[in-house]
Structure formats: C-alpha cells, structure tokens
Design a protein around this motif. Structure first.
Motif, PDB file in Angstrom:
ATOM      1  N   LEU A  16       0.754  -1.241  -0.054  1.00 25.81           N
ATOM      2  CA  LEU A  16       0.105   0.071   0.009  1.00 25.81           C
ATOM      3  C   LEU A  16       0.798   1.255   0.101  1.00 25.81           C
ATOM      4  O   LEU A  16       1.425   1.573   1.019  1.00 25.81           O
ATOM      5  N   GLY A  17       1.030   1.820  -1.049  1.00 25.60           N
ATOM      6  CA  GLY A  17       1.756   3.008  -1.241  1.00 25.60           C
ATOM      7  C   GLY A  17       3.065   2.917  -2.124  1.00 25.60           C
ATOM      8  O   GLY A  17       3.710   1.763  -1.850  1.00 25.60           O
ATOM      9  N   LEU A  38       0.617  -3.946  -6.186  1.00 27.18           N
ATOM     10  CA  LEU A  38       0.713  -2.458  -5.589  1.00 27.18           C
ATOM     11  C   LEU A  38      -0.518  -1.683  -5.673  1.00 27.18           C
ATOM     12  O   LEU A  38      -1.116  -1.708  -6.784  1.00 27.18           O
ATOM     13  N   CYS A  39      -0.921  -1.217  -4.487  1.00 25.16           N
ATOM     14  CA  CYS A  39      -2.075  -0.493  -4.360  1.00 25.16           C
ATOM     15  C   CYS A  39      -1.584   1.133  -4.166  1.00 25.16           C
ATOM     16  O   CYS A  39      -1.018   1.393  -3.159  1.00 25.16           O
ATOM     17  N   ASN A  40      -1.876   1.935  -5.241  1.00 24.43           N
ATOM     18  CA  ASN A  40      -1.431   3.358  -5.045  1.00 24.43           C
ATOM     19  C   ASN A  40      -2.258   4.213  -5.874  1.00 24.43           C
ATOM     20  O   ASN A  40      -3.241   3.688  -6.615  1.00 24.43           O
ATOM     21  N   ASP A  55      -9.199   2.731  -4.536  1.00 20.36           N
ATOM     22  CA  ASP A  55     -10.527   2.602  -4.298  1.00 20.36           C
ATOM     23  C   ASP A  55     -11.181   1.233  -4.409  1.00 20.36           C
ATOM     24  O   ASP A  55     -12.206   1.034  -4.319  1.00 20.36           O
ATOM     25  N   ILE A  56     -10.300   0.242  -4.749  1.00 20.58           N
ATOM     26  CA  ILE A  56     -10.733  -1.186  -5.208  1.00 20.58           C
ATOM     27  C   ILE A  56     -11.079  -1.728  -3.745  1.00 20.58           C
ATOM     28  O   ILE A  56     -10.448  -1.791  -2.714  1.00 20.58           O
ATOM     29  N   THR A  76      -6.349   5.191   8.845  1.00 23.30           N
ATOM     30  CA  THR A  76      -7.713   5.309   8.677  1.00 23.30           C
ATOM     31  C   THR A  76      -7.864   4.918   7.113  1.00 23.30           C
ATOM     32  O   THR A  76      -8.959   5.084   6.739  1.00 23.30           O
ATOM     33  N   HIS A  77      -6.802   4.773   6.314  1.00 22.56           N
ATOM     34  CA  HIS A  77      -6.976   4.374   4.816  1.00 22.56           C
ATOM     35  C   HIS A  77      -7.971   3.023   4.931  1.00 22.56           C
ATOM     36  O   HIS A  77      -7.910   2.227   5.586  1.00 22.56           O
ATOM     37  N   SER A  78      -9.017   3.460   4.036  1.00 20.33           N
ATOM     38  CA  SER A  78      -9.976   2.255   3.630  1.00 20.33           C
ATOM     39  C   SER A  78      -9.409   0.825   3.555  1.00 20.33           C
ATOM     40  O   SER A  78     -10.189  -0.135   3.963  1.00 20.33           O
TER      41      SER A  78
END
Length: 449
Positions: A16-17, A38-40, A55-56, A76-78
């Motif tokens: 994440l990032g 990778l989620c970015n 937002d996935i 607090t990221h979703s």
C-alpha cells in the motif's frame, strides 16, 4: 516475527503506497518469490507488478497473505480498515525487511538529530564492523539491503515507520529527544511518544536503550522496562556525561577527547554522546571510537558549512523543519549578536514562546520568509524592531541581506539558515531548499572582488 508468514514463496502480498519504501518492498518481495500487488494512486513503471487503484474493494484481491503499509499512508485508509475486518496481517516496510536481516541492528529515533546520530553511530562503529550500513529513513530503504551479509545496520526510524511496526527486535535503540511535531498525525504528545517508544524492546534484558537524561526523567522512568537503559547529558551520573569545558565525553568505559569533532553546537555533542553509547553497546572498542570522532564529515543541510562571502560565514541548516530543531542548534551559538538568522517556510503547530524567548536573548538580525511571515511577523516584530526583515522568498531575502550588509546597516559575522518550518510552501523538500541556499551563497561569493 508477529503476524508474519513463515514463507512468502508464491504468496500474494499487497503493498500500500508506491513511494521510496513501497518500491523497495516490491523489490524485496519479488526477490523472495512472492507475488506483489501495488495499491497506489497511480501505477509505477515496473510492468511486472500488478497494479490496483486505492478505491478497490479489498475482497476483490483475495487471497492476500500480508499487507505492507508505507509510512505516509494514513492509518484510517479504507484498505487498512478492510484488512483489519478480514484479519489480514499488516506490517511496515521496515518490519518486512527485519524478517530477513541476520546482522546486528541499531535503531535511532527522536524529534531532531536522527539523521546525524544514525550516520555518526554507523561511522563510530565502522572499524569494528566493516561494511556497517546506515539506512531506513535516511539513504537506502532497509528492504534494499536486508538480504546482504552486512554485520551491522543502523536505521533512522521515524514515528510513522514505528507506528506501523510490530516488535523489531533491535540490539540497541536510541530515543534522542521529544518535542511537539507531527501532531497532525499523532494528535497528542503522548501518542507521539508512544509511537517513538515502539523502537524499544522493553521486556528484553539483553536490549539496550540509549536516551537523554531529560527524556528519561520526564517520561521513561515511570515505566517498568526490563531492558538496560543508558542516559547521556551534562549532569553528573549520566552514562555519558558531556564536559563542555574539558571538550570531552566521559562514559563508563572511557573518556573521549572531542576537541576534533567537526560539527558545531552543543546539540551535536549530545548526538555524539548518544552515538558513543550506542557504538559501545553494540561492541565497538573505545580506542576505535576515539580515532573516528574527528573524521566524521557530517550531513548535507544539517549545520553544514556553506562557505563565505563578503567576509561572512554561512551555515546551511535547511533540515531544521521545526522550532525545537532550530532552538537546539542555536542554543549554544556563541556570536548571537553577529548572526543574521533566516527563518520561515510553512510553520508547524508549535507554541511560539520558546522562539520569542530565544530572540530576546540578543540575536542580531532575522530574515523571515514564506508563509511564516503572516503567522510570525506580528509576534516577533516587537522584539526585533528594525532588525526584522520580511521577504516573500529566499532569493528576495538574500537581496535584502546584501543591501543591509553593504550599506553598513547590518554588521554580521555569520548568516545561519535554520528555517524552523516545513519547506512545502516554496520547495519540494528541505534538500531542494538547502540546495537553493547554497547556490545563493555561491553567487554572492562570485560577486565579491
């Protein structure tokens, strides 16, 4: 390590990032034959890594063995909220790398002085641990070298990194100091300290914590920690006592002559004392530490000698991003009346009383730039009067300093650039800000006959 899979071979891991630490984690995961995702906010150039948007729904990515969180990502990221509900382990990049590192490990944190103390500790231990490497929040991310046969690593660790990490099982930890900073993230000084304190392996008698006598008295002594605790300071009874008048530091093992130590300021002697204790604790010999004290080169933008122009000495302390850092650096500055101090940038949420008290002690001149002009000028103008100059930016400020010096209105021996503010109103980071200052000094020097 806690919540850590025994093997990552063939396991899907979400990073994440996609900043410096995120990219380093991706490289390490691929080296360990995991399947990184990778989620970015945007993809990176590495086409071998699966990319998904922030937002996935996390359920669309299952199965996942692990999530590696970058320090800049909000808790607090979703994605993290969903991960908690799904009981997916969350670790930091540092914690990921720690699982694969086999050498000895020192961690350094604190509000100010982390980078200098990290590099200095590594330097002082380098004769006893050839190949010792500094990294973490300074230089290389830990994941980029954790697989190498390095005998000793010294990590700079920020509160953000520590907040995300479980037990790191360090051999030695260092907490230098504590002052109001990053409260937009941590909300209170107690929470900020709690994040810093995660560096300590507090239940391990073989672990050593190095800290200031002030911090020990104000916060640490109330805890029932079982690790060894060593303190530094100027009072008698410290494990490293700074003896300014004798230019020495006395520890339980040796008395070190520090007359050759090249970094100015009493705060840097505190950093040196902490580094000596950490180096001793990890096993460095006193005679080797003594040999290396005078050969430390310091770091760019941290009380860096920036040269001379018009007979004036220039100091680049662009790394000063809060009031505590600036005040620590200049608290023992000898020629305050001959100093032109450059302050400003984007102020942090800090009380101004310590700054006003410092300025009342007799600083010569102050140039105030950036967003701080609007927030600070009215507070400090009654103290400085005509010795306060306001400018929109550093270049305009230099022009005004030159005018004041050349006209004889300002008689100064040094110009100290220690902004005490974040750089983001005018620059990408403090490095870009410091480089601009160095260019302006160089240009002034070329103008002189």
């Amino acid at each position: 390590m806690k919540n850590f899979p025994t093997s990552l071979l063939g396991q899907r891991v979400l990073v994440l990032g996609g900043g410096v630490s995120g990219k380093a984690a991706l490289r390490l995961l691929k080296e360990r034959q995991a399947i990184p995702v990778l989620c970015n906010s945007e993809p990176i150039s590495d086409s071998s890594v699966e990319y998904v948007r922030e937002d996935i729904p996390l359920s669309d990515l299952l199965p996942l063995s692990l999530i590696v969180k970058s320090p800049g990502i909000s808790p607090t990221h979703s994605i993290l909220v969903q991960a908690e509900a799904l009981a997916i382990p969350i670790v930091s990049e540092v914690e990921l790398a720690r699982a694969f590192y086999s050498g000895r490990l020192i961690g350094v944190t604190g509000t100010d002085g982390k980078s200098t103390t990290t590099s200095l500790t590594c330097h002082l231990a380098s004769n006893d641990f050839p190949g010792a490497t500094a990294g973490g929040n300074i230089g290389l991310a830990f994941s980029d070298f954790c697989l190498k046969p390095i005998p000793l690593t010294v990590l700079e660790l920020s509160s953000y990194q520590l907040e995300d990490s479980g037990p790191l099982e360090l051999n030695v930890s260092v907490i230098l100091n504590l002052a109001s900073d990053h409260l937009e993230r941590h909300k209170s000084l107690d929470n900020y300290f709690a994040a810093k304190a995660r560096i300590v392996d507090s239940r391990n008698p073989k672990h050593t914590l190095v800290t200031s006598s002030k911090l020990f008295k104000e916060r640490i002594q109330r805890f029932d920690w079982r690790c060894s605790i060593l303190t530094f300071g100027r009072e008698e009874g410290n494990d490293a006592q700074i003896l300014d008048e004798h230019q020495s530091i006395q520890t339980n093992k040796a008395k070190y002559n520090v007359s050759s130590f090249p970094l100015p300021g009493g705060h840097n002697l505190e950093n040196l004392a902490a580094s000596i204790l950490a180096a001793e604790a990890i096993g460095a010999k006193s005679e080797n530490i003594q040999k290396l004290i005078g050969t430390f080169q310091g770091l760019p933008h941290r009380f860096q000698n920036a040269g001379k122009a018009a007979g004036i000495s220039f100091i680049n302390d662009s790394k000063s991003t809060n009031l505590h850092s600036m005040l620590a650096g200049l608290s023992t500055w000898r020629d305050k009346k001959g100093t032109f101090l450059i302050l400003g940038g984007r102020p942090k949420a800090e009380p101004l009383e310590p700054l006003k008290e410092f300025l009342s002690s007799g600083i010569g001149w102050v140039l105030l730039i950036g967003e701080a002009r609007e927030k600070w000028a009215s507070e400090i103008s009654p103290i400085l009067g005509s010795h306060l100059i306001l400018a929109e930016n550093l270049e305009e400020g230099f022009s005004q300093i030159k005018t004041a010096v050349r006209s004889g209105r300002a008689r100064v021996s040094s110009v100290v650039f220690s902004p005490a503010c974040a750089s983001f109103d005018l620059y990408k980071n403090f490095e870009e800000r410091g480089d601009h200052f160095l260019r302006l000094v160089g240009a002034w020097a070329k103008e002189e006959p």
